[in-house]
Scaffold this motif. Sequence first.
Motif, PDB file in Angstrom:
ATOM      1  N   GLY A 195       0.818  -1.201   0.000  1.00 26.98           N
ATOM      2  CA  GLY A 195       0.000   0.000   0.000  1.00 26.98           C
ATOM      3  C   GLY A 195       0.851   1.248   0.000  1.00 26.98           C
ATOM      4  N   PRO A 196       0.222   2.408   0.116  1.00 24.36           N
ATOM      5  CA  PRO A 196       0.938   3.676   0.086  1.00 24.36           C
ATOM      6  C   PRO A 196       2.096   3.705   1.092  1.00 24.36           C
ATOM      7  CG  PRO A 196      -1.415   4.060   0.013  1.00 24.36           C
ATOM      8  CD  PRO A 196      -1.227   2.591   0.290  1.00 24.36           C
ATOM      9  N   GLY A 197       3.264   4.138   0.595  1.00 23.10           N
ATOM     10  CA  GLY A 197       4.456   4.208   1.433  1.00 23.10           C
ATOM     11  C   GLY A 197       5.301   2.951   1.391  1.00 23.10           C
ATOM     12  N   ASP A 198       4.789   1.859   0.823  1.00 23.36           N
ATOM     13  CA  ASP A 198       5.547   0.608   0.737  1.00 23.36           C
ATOM     14  C   ASP A 198       6.448   0.598  -0.495  1.00 23.36           C
ATOM     15  OD1 ASP A 198       4.228  -0.314   2.987  1.00 23.36           O
ATOM     16  OD2 ASP A 198       2.817  -1.566   1.873  1.00 23.36           O
ATOM     17  N   PHE A 199       7.566  -0.112  -0.375  1.00 20.96           N
ATOM     18  CA  PHE A 199       8.485  -0.345  -1.481  1.00 20.96           C
ATOM     19  C   PHE A 199       8.365  -1.797  -1.915  1.00 20.96           C
ATOM     20  CE2 PHE A 199      10.351   3.376   0.399  1.00 20.96           C
ATOM     21  CZ  PHE A 199      10.966   4.043  -0.653  1.00 20.96           C
ATOM     22  N   ILE A 200       8.544  -2.053  -3.198  1.00 17.49           N
ATOM     23  CA  ILE A 200       8.529  -3.402  -3.769  1.00 17.49           C
ATOM     24  C   ILE A 200       9.818  -3.553  -4.569  1.00 17.49           C
ATOM     25  CG2 ILE A 200       7.351  -4.963  -5.365  1.00 17.49           C
ATOM     26  CD1 ILE A 200       4.793  -3.194  -4.863  1.00 17.49           C
ATOM     27  N   PHE A 201      10.521  -4.669  -4.384  1.00 22.85           N
ATOM     28  CA  PHE A 201      11.725  -4.958  -5.161  1.00 22.85           C
ATOM     29  C   PHE A 201      11.433  -6.127  -6.089  1.00 22.85           C
ATOM     30  CE2 PHE A 201      15.699  -7.489  -5.567  1.00 22.85           C
ATOM     31  CZ  PHE A 201      16.372  -6.610  -6.399  1.00 22.85           C
ATOM     32  N   VAL A 202      11.751  -5.969  -7.366  1.00 23.15           N
ATOM     33  CA  VAL A 202      11.581  -7.035  -8.357  1.00 23.15           C
ATOM     34  C   VAL A 202      12.964  -7.358  -8.924  1.00 23.15           C
ATOM     35  CG1 VAL A 202      10.436  -7.768 -10.474  1.00 23.15           C
ATOM     36  CG2 VAL A 202       9.279  -6.161  -8.927  1.00 23.15           C
ATOM     37  N   PRO A 203      13.508  -8.555  -8.607  1.00 31.22           N
ATOM     38  CA  PRO A 203      14.829  -8.940  -9.112  1.00 31.22           C
ATOM     39  C   PRO A 203      14.814  -9.189 -10.628  1.00 31.22           C
ATOM     40  CG  PRO A 203      14.214 -10.258  -7.198  1.00 31.22           C
ATOM     41  CD  PRO A 203      12.985  -9.526  -7.645  1.00 31.22           C
ATOM     42  N   PRO A 204      15.998  -9.271 -11.232  1.00 27.24           N
ATOM     43  CA  PRO A 204      16.082  -9.546 -12.666  1.00 27.24           C
ATOM     44  C   PRO A 204      15.392 -10.859 -13.062  1.00 27.24           C
ATOM     45  CG  PRO A 204      18.221  -8.878 -11.819  1.00 27.24           C
ATOM     46  CD  PRO A 204      17.319  -9.076 -10.629  1.00 27.24           C
ATOM     47  N   PHE A 205      14.803 -10.859 -14.238  1.00 27.01           N
ATOM     48  CA  PHE A 205      14.211 -12.034 -14.904  1.00 27.01           C
ATOM     49  C   PHE A 205      13.016 -12.648 -14.182  1.00 27.01           C
ATOM     50  CE2 PHE A 205      18.625 -11.844 -16.406  1.00 27.01           C
ATOM     51  CZ  PHE A 205      18.407 -11.773 -17.770  1.00 27.01           C
ATOM     52  N   VAL A 206      12.504 -12.044 -13.108  1.00 31.77           N
ATOM     53  CA  VAL A 206      11.379 -12.631 -12.379  1.00 31.77           C
ATOM     54  C   VAL A 206      10.078 -12.348 -13.139  1.00 31.77           C
ATOM     55  CG1 VAL A 206       9.999 -12.548 -10.263  1.00 31.77           C
ATOM     56  CG2 VAL A 206      12.488 -12.474 -10.135  1.00 31.77           C
ATOM     57  N   PRO A 207       9.381 -13.404 -13.598  1.00 37.49           N
ATOM     58  CA  PRO A 207       8.076 -13.190 -14.218  1.00 37.49           C
ATOM     59  C   PRO A 207       7.125 -12.626 -13.161  1.00 37.49           C
ATOM     60  CG  PRO A 207       8.865 -15.426 -14.635  1.00 37.49           C
ATOM     61  CD  PRO A 207       9.761 -14.816 -13.593  1.00 37.49           C
ATOM     62  N   HIS A 208       6.415 -11.549 -13.507  1.00 37.62           N
ATOM     63  CA  HIS A 208       5.515 -10.932 -12.533  1.00 37.62           C
ATOM     64  C   HIS A 208       4.334 -10.273 -13.223  1.00 37.62           C
ATOM     65  CE1 HIS A 208       8.334  -7.694 -13.601  1.00 37.62           C
ATOM     66  NE2 HIS A 208       7.357  -6.839 -13.291  1.00 37.62           N
ATOM     67  N   GLN A 209       3.348  -9.960 -12.383  1.00 38.93           N
ATOM     68  CA  GLN A 209       2.124  -9.302 -12.835  1.00 38.93           C
ATOM     69  C   GLN A 209       1.712  -8.324 -11.742  1.00 38.93           C
ATOM     70  OE1 GLN A 209      -1.509 -11.659 -12.458  1.00 38.93           O
ATOM     71  NE2 GLN A 209      -2.154 -10.909 -14.472  1.00 38.93           N
ATOM     72  N   GLU A 210       1.353  -7.111 -12.132  1.00 43.93           N
ATOM     73  CA  GLU A 210       0.858  -6.126 -11.182  1.00 43.93           C
ATOM     74  C   GLU A 210      -0.660  -6.084 -11.284  1.00 43.93           C
ATOM     75  OE1 GLU A 210       4.914  -4.647 -12.600  1.00 43.93           O
ATOM     76  OE2 GLU A 210       3.113  -5.340 -13.602  1.00 43.93           O
ATOM     77  N   ILE A 211      -1.295  -6.009 -10.106  1.00 45.13           N
ATOM     78  CA  ILE A 211      -2.754  -5.997 -10.041  1.00 45.13           C
ATOM     79  C   ILE A 211      -3.182  -4.834  -9.159  1.00 45.13           C
ATOM     80  CG2 ILE A 211      -4.804  -7.278  -9.264  1.00 45.13           C
ATOM     81  CD1 ILE A 211      -3.078  -9.856  -9.679  1.00 45.13           C
ATOM     82  N   ASN A 212      -4.179  -4.100  -9.602  1.00 45.98           N
ATOM     83  CA  ASN A 212      -4.779  -3.087  -8.752  1.00 45.98           C
ATOM     84  C   ASN A 212      -5.833  -3.797  -7.920  1.00 45.98           C
ATOM     85  OD1 ASN A 212      -6.224  -1.045  -7.529  1.00 45.98           O
ATOM     86  ND2 ASN A 212      -6.080   0.323  -9.276  1.00 45.98           N
ATOM     87  N   ALA A 213      -5.601  -3.899  -6.618  1.00 47.23           N
ATOM     88  CA  ALA A 213      -6.492  -4.641  -5.726  1.00 47.23           C
ATOM     89  C   ALA A 213      -7.741  -3.848  -5.347  1.00 47.23           C
ATOM     90  CB  ALA A 213      -5.739  -5.070  -4.469  1.00 47.23           C
TER      91      ALA A 213
END
Length: 156
Positions: free
Chosen positions: A95-113
Amino acid sequence: MSPDSQPNWRDHGVKVIPGSQLDPNTPQTPGMARAAAITHARAGANKLWAGTVTIDADAKTGAHHHGELESVIYVVSGRARMRWGDSLEFVADAGPGDFIFVPPFVPHQEINASQTEALNWVLVRSGQDPIVINLDIESAEPPEIVRWIDPLHPAP
């Protein structure tokens, strides 16, 4: 520049990129809108890229990765849900104020909850190459929830 010359800090110093002048001409993933703020062309950056991302209410992106780049996301507003893994089998919320780290080559998907509020964040990547590899991944249902647990954040 020779060792005896003075740096031209006026032209090669701090750059301010107004939020109203971000560049949407950057590789996109279905379901989100990226806009570049800090690039080599716009600010002279050589080792990183920064911009904004907006995901509409109740929307999700296609699965993708960013090659060898590391990504850091700072959630400005809204509720982010990240899914990742070979089958998008893992999930975590931010949520607001949080950081997210995505390493190289990681398959991912962002979702608006959120079903009613747009999700907005600031994105910083470890390089200038606009690498976006869109993937055709069959999503695992239901995903495994991954909690943030480390020496400073014990299990609930």
